[in-house]
Scaffold this motif. Structure first.
Motif, short mmCIF file in Angstrom:
data_model
loop_
_atom_site.label_atom_id
_atom_site.label_comp_id
_atom_site.label_asym_id
_atom_site.label_seq_id
_atom_site.Cartn_x
_atom_site.Cartn_y
_atom_site.Cartn_z
N UNK A 63 26.40 53.72 -6.70
CA UNK A 63 26.85 52.83 -7.77
C UNK A 63 28.33 53.10 -8.08
N UNK A 64 28.91 52.26 -8.90
CA UNK A 64 30.28 52.48 -9.34
C UNK A 64 30.36 53.80 -10.12
N UNK A 65 31.55 54.39 -10.14
CA UNK A 65 31.71 55.69 -10.80
C UNK A 65 31.75 55.53 -12.32
N UNK A 66 31.52 56.63 -13.00
CA UNK A 66 31.63 56.65 -14.46
C UNK A 66 32.14 58.01 -14.88
N UNK A 67 32.72 58.06 -16.05
CA UNK A 67 33.14 59.36 -16.57
C UNK A 67 32.50 59.58 -17.92
N UNK A 68 31.84 60.73 -18.03
CA UNK A 68 31.18 61.13 -19.26
C UNK A 68 32.15 61.96 -20.10
N UNK A 69 31.86 62.16 -21.36
CA UNK A 69 32.64 63.05 -22.23
C UNK A 69 31.62 63.95 -22.91
N UNK A 70 31.44 65.16 -22.35
CA UNK A 70 30.29 65.98 -22.76
C UNK A 70 30.51 66.73 -24.07
N UNK A 71 31.75 67.10 -24.37
CA UNK A 71 31.98 67.92 -25.56
C UNK A 71 31.93 67.06 -26.82
N UNK A 72 31.63 67.69 -27.93
CA UNK A 72 31.42 66.97 -29.19
C UNK A 72 32.73 66.42 -29.77
N UNK A 89 39.61 65.90 -27.26
CA UNK A 89 40.31 66.89 -26.44
C UNK A 89 39.33 67.81 -25.73
N UNK A 90 38.08 67.38 -25.58
CA UNK A 90 37.04 68.20 -24.94
C UNK A 90 36.91 69.57 -25.61
N UNK A 91 36.85 69.55 -26.93
CA UNK A 91 36.65 70.78 -27.71
C UNK A 91 35.22 70.81 -28.24
N UNK A 92 34.77 72.04 -28.56
CA UNK A 92 33.46 72.20 -29.20
C UNK A 92 32.34 72.23 -28.18
N UNK A 93 31.11 72.35 -28.68
CA UNK A 93 29.96 72.53 -27.79
C UNK A 93 29.64 71.30 -26.94
N UNK A 115 27.30 68.36 -25.42
CA UNK A 115 26.28 67.46 -25.99
C UNK A 115 25.62 66.73 -24.83
N UNK A 116 24.73 65.81 -25.14
CA UNK A 116 24.17 64.94 -24.11
C UNK A 116 25.21 63.99 -23.54
N UNK A 117 26.30 63.77 -24.25
CA UNK A 117 27.36 62.86 -23.81
C UNK A 117 27.83 62.01 -24.99
N UNK A 118 29.14 62.06 -25.26
CA UNK A 118 29.70 61.38 -26.45
C UNK A 118 30.40 60.07 -26.12
N UNK A 119 30.37 59.69 -24.84
CA UNK A 119 31.01 58.44 -24.47
C UNK A 119 31.19 58.41 -22.97
N UNK A 120 31.40 57.23 -22.43
CA UNK A 120 31.57 57.11 -20.99
C UNK A 120 32.36 55.84 -20.70
N UNK A 140 28.67 59.93 -40.11
CA UNK A 140 28.96 59.41 -38.75
C UNK A 140 30.10 60.21 -38.09
N UNK A 141 29.89 60.55 -36.83
CA UNK A 141 30.92 61.26 -36.07
C UNK A 141 31.06 60.61 -34.70
N UNK A 142 32.30 60.27 -34.32
CA UNK A 142 32.53 59.82 -32.95
C UNK A 142 33.90 60.29 -32.50
N UNK A 143 34.03 60.44 -31.19
CA UNK A 143 35.32 60.85 -30.63
C UNK A 143 36.28 59.67 -30.63
#
Ligand code: AMP
Ligand code: GLY
Length: 422
Positions: free
Chosen positions: A207-216, A219-223, A225-230, A410-413
């Motif tokens: 499939x086409x590529x995707x990029x996840x953003x795993x940190x909470x 700037x990719x800081x903090x623990x 997560x399941x994924x905060x955006x893609x 509510x929290x989002x990157x």
């Protein structure tokens, strides 16, 4: 055609949304589903790993096809159970899903079949692991062997950090049984990308590529997560890298699974690190990624139902994958406190205004209906997903829609997709 989707996250909402657009006009059920899925499917409150009740439900509703979202259902053997009763189900068997459910099994397979990955050691005893850590240069990565909801991985810069991660997993049993065995891996540097492929055990369709953003945090800081955006596509993942990944990663894995007598059918998700020496596999998942599936389904032009049936029937070579070239960005709104403790039942405002932003789909994750209100019901609550002519345009639309939405805490990157623009 009567389809049961198993799961209740943003991934399953995106799958239901795409299946609902099939020209074959399937009727949809979902277990357990969420408030968003409820507008497309009849939801039944059954846990994803409660296989006897799912079987009974599917029989009662005359379900023709089951599509499985989460790993917990696969690891519990849902595919084996339905197949034994002659029912059609999309996903790998329990034995094949061990690629995801046991990191040590997966890493040993990689070693045996030369799949590029990080060097590793497996430990069942705390003392052995502790001794190894003392004499090993850092950083290293400490991983619980089993499924730990994306939280079993710790990147450790110093032996002290490794000891703490080991103790949490093996002594305090923070991940239960999943952490009694640990894998300690070489740390790989580079940019990460998620690449999913469909396979019927013979043919592989990347499939086409995707990029996840795993940190909470930004700037990719903090623990983790399941994924905060893609977002999709990931511009770093060139056509040359895609060809190389097919050749060096997907083909050897599918081949190895056949050889191990665990033929693999379904989605193979490779979490890759693009290192200076080429793509190396960080993890394999036996299912669609969440939130990667949200942008991928918005870009997929081929009928998903045709694709799923082709996988089950071993006819994937007969279907072409077509994609909308426009990029898609998905921003996840999480409950305050996630990935730690969260509050549930908080009213969500602004969903209608968000949906009116052109190019936007709001996929629900942890949401529930409470009377005529939609309330929060999990860590990741919504995936606000938008298509645009460029990554920047898609990003603007997603954030414009997000700004209309509110719930307490509510929290989002704010930086989802920025890397694709730079
Ligand atoms: P996993 O669940 O195994 O994908 O690990 C979660 C995250 O930890 C990955 O997305 C990476 O960001 C990071 N990670 C895992 N393994 C490694 C590794 N060997 N080197 C560097 N980072 C890693
Ligand atoms: N987004 C990472 C996963 O689905 O495991």
């Amino acid at each position: 055609m009567r389809i049961l989707i198993v799961g209740g996250g943003g991934r399953e909402h995106a799958l239901a949304w795409k299946l609902s657009q099939s020209p074959r006009r399937p009727q949809l059920w979902c277990a357990p589903g969420n408030a968003g899925i409820a507008s497309l499917a009849t939801c039944a409150d059954i846990a994803v790993d409660n296989i006897p009740v799912l079987l009974e439900f599917a029989r009662k509703q005359n379900i023709d096809l089951v599509v499985v979202g989460p790993e917990a259902a696969l690891a519990a053997g849902i595919v084996d159970a339905f197949q034994e009763r002659g029912m059609r189900i999309f996903g790998p068997t329990r034995a094949a899903a061990e690629l995801e459910s046991s990191k040590s099994w997966c890493k040993n397979l990689f070693r045996k079949h030369n799949v590029p990955s990080a060097g590793f050691r497996v430990f069942d005893r705390f003392d052995d692991a502790a001794r190894y850590i003392e004499r090993t240069p850092h950083p290293v990565v400490v991983k619980a062997d089993g499924i730990a909801a994306g939280k079993g991985v710790t990147i450790c810069g110093t032996p002290a950090e490794s000891m703490a991660a080991l103790a949490a997993s093996m002594k305090d049993r923070a991940f239960g049984k999943a952490g009694d065995r640990v894998v300690i891996e070489e740390y790989l540097a580079g940019e990460e990308v998620s690449v999913l492929a469909l396979t019927d055990g013979q043919t592989i369709a990347v499939l086409e590529s995707a990029q996840d953003h795993k940190r909470i945090n930004d700037g990719d800081e903090g623990p983790n997560t399941g994924g905060m955006g893609a977002y999709s596509p990931a511009p770093v993942f060139t056509e040359e890298l895609a060809a190389r990944t097919a050749r060096e990663v997907f083909v050897p894995i599918v081949h190895a699974m056949r050889e191990e007598r665990r033929p693999y059918k379904g989605v193979l998700y490779a979490g890759l690190m693009l290192t200076r020496s080429g793509p190396r596999v960080l993890e394999v998942n036996a299912r669609f990624g969440d939130p990667e599936t949200q942008p991928l389904m918005m870009r997929l032009k081929t009928d998903l139902l045709d694709l799923i049936e082709a996988v089950i029937d071993g006819k994937l070579s007969k279907v072409d994958l077509e994609w909308d070239p426009d990029p898609v960005v998905c921003v996840v709104a999480a409950s305050g406190g996630y990935p730690g403790e969260i509050k549930k039942g908080l009213e969500i405002h602004g969903l209608e205004d968000a949906a009116r932003v052109p190019g936007v789909q709001v996929f629900h994750a942890g949401t529930a209906l409470k009377g005529d209100k939609i309330v929060t019901a999990g860590g990741r609550v919504l995936g606000v997903t938008a298509k645009g002519e460029t990554h920047a345009a898609a990003r603007d639309a997603a954030y414009r829609a997000m700004s209309a939405i509110n719930f307490d805490g509510i929290h989002y990157r704010r930086d989802i997709g920025l890397r694709a623009i730079r």
